[in-house]
Design a protein around this motif. Sequence first.
Motif, PDB file in Angstrom:
ATOM      1  N   UNK A   1       0.824  -1.209   0.000  1.00  0.00           N
ATOM      2  CA  UNK A   1       0.000   0.000   0.000  1.00  0.00           C
ATOM      3  C   UNK A   1       0.858   1.259   0.000  1.00  0.00           C
ATOM      4  N   UNK A   2       1.840   1.383   0.922  1.00  0.00           N
ATOM      5  CA  UNK A   2       2.668   2.590   0.884  1.00  0.00           C
ATOM      6  C   UNK A   2       3.427   2.755  -0.442  1.00  0.00           C
ATOM      7  N   UNK A   3       3.869   1.640  -1.022  1.00  0.00           N
ATOM      8  CA  UNK A   3       4.629   1.721  -2.266  1.00  0.00           C
ATOM      9  C   UNK A   3       3.774   2.245  -3.416  1.00  0.00           C
ATOM     10  N   UNK A   4       2.633   1.600  -3.654  1.00  0.00           N
ATOM     11  CA  UNK A   4       1.808   2.002  -4.793  1.00  0.00           C
ATOM     12  C   UNK A   4       1.144   3.358  -4.572  1.00  0.00           C
ATOM     13  N   UNK A   5       0.715   3.610  -3.351  1.00  0.00           N
ATOM     14  CA  UNK A   5       0.147   4.923  -3.046  1.00  0.00           C
ATOM     15  C   UNK A   5       1.234   5.990  -3.163  1.00  0.00           C
ATOM     16  N   UNK A   6       2.463   5.629  -2.780  1.00  0.00           N
ATOM     17  CA  UNK A   6       3.594   6.550  -2.895  1.00  0.00           C
ATOM     18  C   UNK A   6       3.882   6.918  -4.341  1.00  0.00           C
ATOM     19  N   UNK A   7       3.707   5.975  -5.254  1.00  0.00           N
ATOM     20  CA  UNK A   7       3.879   6.283  -6.677  1.00  0.00           C
ATOM     21  C   UNK A   7       2.840   7.310  -7.112  1.00  0.00           C
ATOM     22  N   UNK A   8       1.600   7.114  -6.693  1.00  0.00           N
ATOM     23  CA  UNK A   8       0.555   8.094  -7.007  1.00  0.00           C
ATOM     24  C   UNK A   8       0.853   9.454  -6.402  1.00  0.00           C
ATOM     25  N   UNK A   9       1.358   9.448  -5.168  1.00  0.00           N
ATOM     26  CA  UNK A   9       1.717  10.695  -4.503  1.00  0.00           C
ATOM     27  C   UNK A   9       2.865  11.394  -5.228  1.00  0.00           C
ATOM     28  N   UNK A  10       3.822  10.629  -5.710  1.00  0.00           N
ATOM     29  CA  UNK A  10       4.939  11.195  -6.475  1.00  0.00           C
ATOM     30  C   UNK A  10       4.431  11.915  -7.719  1.00  0.00           C
ATOM     31  N   UNK A  11       3.552  11.273  -8.477  1.00  0.00           N
ATOM     32  CA  UNK A  11       3.018  11.914  -9.672  1.00  0.00           C
ATOM     33  C   UNK A  11       2.159  13.128  -9.336  1.00  0.00           C
ATOM     34  N   UNK A  12       1.431  13.051  -8.235  1.00  0.00           N
ATOM     35  CA  UNK A  12       0.654  14.209  -7.790  1.00  0.00           C
ATOM     36  C   UNK A  12       1.589  15.380  -7.492  1.00  0.00           C
ATOM     37  N   UNK A  13       2.680  15.104  -6.780  1.00  0.00           N
ATOM     38  CA  UNK A  13       3.657  16.148  -6.476  1.00  0.00           C
ATOM     39  C   UNK A  13       4.323  16.715  -7.717  1.00  0.00           C
ATOM     40  N   UNK A  14       4.661  15.845  -8.662  1.00  0.00           N
ATOM     41  CA  UNK A  14       5.273  16.329  -9.902  1.00  0.00           C
ATOM     42  C   UNK A  14       4.311  17.226 -10.674  1.00  0.00           C
ATOM     43  N   UNK A  15       3.038  16.849 -10.694  1.00  0.00           N
ATOM     44  CA  UNK A  15       2.060  17.660 -11.401  1.00  0.00           C
ATOM     45  C   UNK A  15       1.899  19.027 -10.740  1.00  0.00           C
ATOM     46  N   UNK A  16       1.886  19.038  -9.426  1.00  0.00           N
ATOM     47  CA  UNK A  16       1.669  20.293  -8.704  1.00  0.00           C
ATOM     48  C   UNK A  16       2.901  21.192  -8.773  1.00  0.00           C
TER      49      UNK A  16
END
Length: 103
Positions: A60-75
């Motif tokens: 969960x932390x790994x896959x959610x972390x990937x989503x969080x990474x892309x969210x941060x890159x977009x922002x």
Amino acid sequence: MKPIEEDKRYKEAKKRVDDERGFYTHLTFYIVINIIILFINTNFSSQGFKNWAQWHLYATPFFWGIGLLFHGLRVFKRNFVFGKSWEQRKIKELMDEDDTLDV
């Protein structure tokens, strides 16, 4: 500065602040929920820290972390793949290419 330009700048800044707030909210939930998940899934009374070596604790932390990474890159990178600067460079490149073909 003209009122229309000022209004446009305000709306862009407001959107930017909203996007950043959304990212930090996402980050907060990521940290809190993953800490809770890790402690719920580890049973210290029977196995101690041996449970920390199980892969499913980190899925969960790994896959959610990937989503969080892309969210941060977009922002924070503002359309890091095909953003405005890329559009500007590509338009200039194509215009320069057309100019050399016309000669």
